[in-house]
Design a protein around this motif. Structure first.
Motif, PDB file in Angstrom:
ATOM      1  N   VAL A   1      41.003 131.065  43.150  1.00  0.00           N
ATOM      2  CA  VAL A   1      40.062 129.865  43.397  1.00  0.00           C
ATOM      3  C   VAL A   1      40.573 128.636  43.159  1.00  0.00           C
ATOM      4  O   VAL A   1      41.655 128.795  42.580  1.00  0.00           O
ATOM      5  N   GLY A   2      39.909 127.662  43.486  1.00  0.00           N
ATOM      6  CA  GLY A   2      40.473 126.288  43.129  1.00  0.00           C
ATOM      7  C   GLY A   2      39.722 125.754  41.865  1.00  0.00           C
ATOM      8  O   GLY A   2      40.210 125.821  40.915  1.00  0.00           O
ATOM      9  N   THR A   3      38.716 125.107  42.312  1.00  0.00           N
ATOM     10  CA  THR A   3      37.971 124.608  41.207  1.00  0.00           C
ATOM     11  C   THR A   3      37.369 125.957  40.298  1.00  0.00           C
ATOM     12  O   THR A   3      36.979 126.732  40.970  1.00  0.00           O
ATOM     13  N   ARG A   4      37.550 125.835  38.949  1.00  0.00           N
ATOM     14  CA  ARG A   4      37.154 127.062  38.114  1.00  0.00           C
ATOM     15  C   ARG A   4      36.789 126.653  36.790  1.00  0.00           C
ATOM     16  O   ARG A   4      37.301 125.784  36.418  1.00  0.00           O
ATOM     17  N   LEU A   5      36.156 127.532  36.495  1.00  0.00           N
ATOM     18  CA  LEU A   5      35.532 127.553  35.208  1.00  0.00           C
ATOM     19  C   LEU A   5      36.366 127.193  33.955  1.00  0.00           C
ATOM     20  O   LEU A   5      37.216 128.084  33.858  1.00  0.00           O
TER      21      LEU A   5
ATOM     22  N   GLY B   1      40.496 124.258  37.425  1.00  0.00           N
ATOM     23  CA  GLY B   1      41.509 123.917  38.571  1.00  0.00           C
ATOM     24  C   GLY B   1      42.381 122.754  38.630  1.00  0.00           C
ATOM     25  O   GLY B   1      43.137 122.435  39.514  1.00  0.00           O
ATOM     26  N   ASP B   2      41.837 121.646  37.840  1.00  0.00           N
ATOM     27  CA  ASP B   2      42.616 120.383  37.770  1.00  0.00           C
ATOM     28  C   ASP B   2      42.957 120.244  36.261  1.00  0.00           C
ATOM     29  O   ASP B   2      42.422 119.300  35.486  1.00  0.00           O
ATOM     30  N   PRO B   3      43.876 121.012  35.888  1.00  0.00           N
ATOM     31  CA  PRO B   3      44.208 120.884  34.267  1.00  0.00           C
ATOM     32  C   PRO B   3      44.753 119.644  33.705  1.00  0.00           C
ATOM     33  O   PRO B   3      44.623 119.509  32.584  1.00  0.00           O
ATOM     34  N   GLY B   4      45.133 118.759  34.540  1.00  0.00           N
ATOM     35  CA  GLY B   4      45.671 117.523  34.294  1.00  0.00           C
ATOM     36  C   GLY B   4      44.420 116.926  33.668  1.00  0.00           C
ATOM     37  O   GLY B   4      44.732 115.787  32.549  1.00  0.00           O
ATOM     38  N   LEU B   5      43.288 116.814  33.898  1.00  0.00           N
ATOM     39  CA  LEU B   5      42.242 116.192  33.468  1.00  0.00           C
ATOM     40  C   LEU B   5      41.525 117.035  32.232  1.00  0.00           C
ATOM     41  O   LEU B   5      40.808 116.223  31.578  1.00  0.00           O
TER      42      LEU B   5
END
Ligand SMILES: *Cc1c(COP(=O)(O)O)cnc(C)c1O
Length: 388
Positions: free
Chosen positions: A272-276, A55-59
Motif C-alpha cells: 500500500v502507499g498511503t498507510r496508517l 506512506g510519506d515518512p519524511g513528513l
C-alpha cells in the motif's frame, strides 16, 4: 448522497442504529474470532495518530521512529536485534510481502520464472491470494499425525522452481505449530526462503515459553527463517488493522522496493502507499504498557481458559480433534454432524466457527471471553448432548 448537509446528531443517531446490529466482544458470545477488543491504551494512541501517513515518512518522522521502535520490540521476543519490516494492515498483507520478496529474490538470483511456494494444507487462505497475485503455483502439503506439515513431503516436493517454504506457528484452524527447525534444515540445504506465519501464535508462543510451556522454537534464532508474519491485532491487543512483517535484513525489502517520486522518500517496499501511522503508534503503546510481563499473563490466562473448556468438553462426551497447544479448541460430538452441532449452537446465539480440515467446531479463547461465558457455553453443550 444527500444534497444538504446533515447534522452531527442525525448522523450519529443513524450510526448508533447500525452499530447496535453488530456483535459486541463484551457480550462474550463471539467464540470464533481471532480478534478481540483492543486495549484502551492502544485505542487512545490510535486516535492520537489517526491523521499520520507512514506512506510519506519524511513528513511524519516521529511516527516513523515509533514504527521502528515497535519493530525492534517485536524483534526482541523473536530473537532478532535489528529486524527490518513494517507495521501493516494484517497477516494477509504481511504474508503477501514475504512471498513477494522471496519471489523477487529467486527471480534475480536463480532466474526462476514460474515459481512455486510450498505450504501445508492448514495454511491460511492469504497464501492463495499471494500465489494468485504473484503468479506462483501453490503446492499444498498434507499434514502429519500431529496436524503439522509433513516435512518429508516438503522435501519431496522441492524442485528448481520453489521460491519459498511456509511454516506456521499457530495454525488458524487448530493452533498447531510446524517443525520450523526441520523446515529450516530443508530450506537452508536447498537455498530457499523460509517464511514463518506466526500471525496468530507470535504474540503468545514466546511468552508461554517464558512460562515454561513446552512449545517448539519458531523464530529468527533458527538459521533458515528469513521472514516472520505476526499480527498485533490478534493476540497483541492492538486495534484492527495492525499486522507486522519482519525480515532478517534490508536486502529482503530492497528486493521489492519501487521508486516513489513526489514523496519525501525515494522508494517504497510496502504494497500500500498511503498507510496508517495509527497502527504503529497503537502497537507501540500497548506493548510498552503491558511489557513482557503483561503478555506472559495474557497468554497464560487464555491458555488456562482453554484447558478449562477442553476438560469440560471431554467430560460431556465430546471429542477434541487434538489436544490444544494454543488457545484454540476444535471438537465434535460423536453422534452429531458438525453442521448440525453448529446450527444448534447458533440457535443458542453462540457465534462459533468451523474448521474445514478436519471439519469440526472451532473455538478461539480470546481476551473478551470470560469464565462466566464459558460456564454458560458448557451448560448449553451439556443440554445439547442430553437432547440427542
Ligand atoms: C489470521 C491469520 C492470517 C491473516 O491475517 P489477517 O490479519 O486476517 O489478514 C494469516 N495467517 C494466519 C496463521 C492467521 O491466523
Amino acid at each position: 448522497m444527500n444534497e444538504k448537509p446533515k447534522s452531527h446528531d442525525d448522523i450519529f443517531n443513524q450510526l448508533d442504529k447500525f452499530q447496535a446490529m453488530d456483535c459486541k466482544y463484551s457480550d462474550g458470545r463471539i467464540l470464533g474470532s481471532m480478534c478481540t477488543e483492543a486495549h484502551p491504551i492502544a485505542k487512545e494512541a490510535f486516535f492520537k495518530f489517526i491523521d499520520s501517513n507512514l506512506g510519506d515518512p519524511g513528513l511524519f518522522k516521529g511516527t516513523k521512529l515509533i514504527e521502528n521502535k515497535a519493530l525492534k520490540m517485536i524483534g526482541s521476543f523473536l530473537s532478532i536485534e535489528n529486524p527490518v519490516g513494517h507495521i501493516v494492515t494484517g497477516g494477509t498483507e504481511a504474508n503477501i510481502m514475504a512471498i513477494r520478496s522471496a519471489r523477487n529474490i529467486a527471480r534475480g538470483s536463480k532466474g526462476i520464472k514460474n515459481g512455486e511456494i510450498i505450504v501445508s494444507k492448514s495454511a491460511h487462505f492469504s497464501f492463495k491470494k499471494a500465489a494468485d497475485m504473484l503468479n506462483l503455483k501453490l503446492i499444498h502439503i498434507a499434514l502429519d499425525e500431529n496436524y503439522s506439515i509433513n516435512t518429508d513431503l516438503v522435501k519431496e516436493n522441492i524442485n528448481d522452481n520453489t521460491v519459498a517454504i511456509v511454516g506456521i506457528a499457530g495454525t488458524t484452524e487448530l493452533g498447531m505449530i510446524d517443525s520450523i527447525e526441520n523446515l529450516s534444515k530443508i530450506a537452508t540445504q536447498n537455498d530457499i526462503h523460509l517464511h514463518v506465519d506466526a500471525a496468530f501464535g507470535g504474540f503468545s508462543i514466546p511468552f508461554l515459553k517464558e512460562k515454561d510451556y513446552d512449545l517448539p522454537n519458531f523464530d529468527f534464532s533458527i538459521e533458515g527463517v528469513k521472514s516472520i508474519t505476526i499480527d498485533p491485532h490478534k493476540m497483541g491487543l492492538s486495534p484492527i488493522p495492525s499486522g507486522c512483517i519482519l525480515f532478517r535484513n534490508q536486502s529482503f525489502l530492497d528486493a521489492m522496493s519501487v521508486d516513489s517520486p513526489y514523496l519525501t522518500i525515494k522508494n517504497q517496499s510496502t504494497i500500500v502507499g498511503t498507510r496508517l501511522g495509527a497502527s504503529a503508534a497503537a502497537t507501540y503503546a500497548v506493548m510498552s504498557y503491558l511489557g513482557r510481563e503483561g503478555y506472559r499473563k495474557h497468554a497464560e490466562i487464555a491458555l488456562e481458559k482453554t484447558h478449562f473448556l477442553a476438560e469440560n468438553i471431554k467430560k460431556l462426551g465430546y471429542d477434541l480433534i487434538v489436544e490444544p497447544k494454543l488457545n484454540i479448541i476444535v471438537f465434535n460430538h460423536p453422534n452429531l454432524e458438525t453442521g448440525e452441532l453448529a446450527r444448534l449452537l447458533e440457535d443458542r446465539n453462540w457465534k462459533i466457527s468451523c474448521s474445514s480440515y478436519p471439519k469440526a467446531i472451532r473455538i478461539i479463547l480470546m481476551n473478551h471471553i470470560k469464565k462466566e461465558h464459558l460456564i454458560e457455553f458448557i451448560n448449553d453443550l451439556d443440554e445439547i448432548s442430553r437432547s440427542i
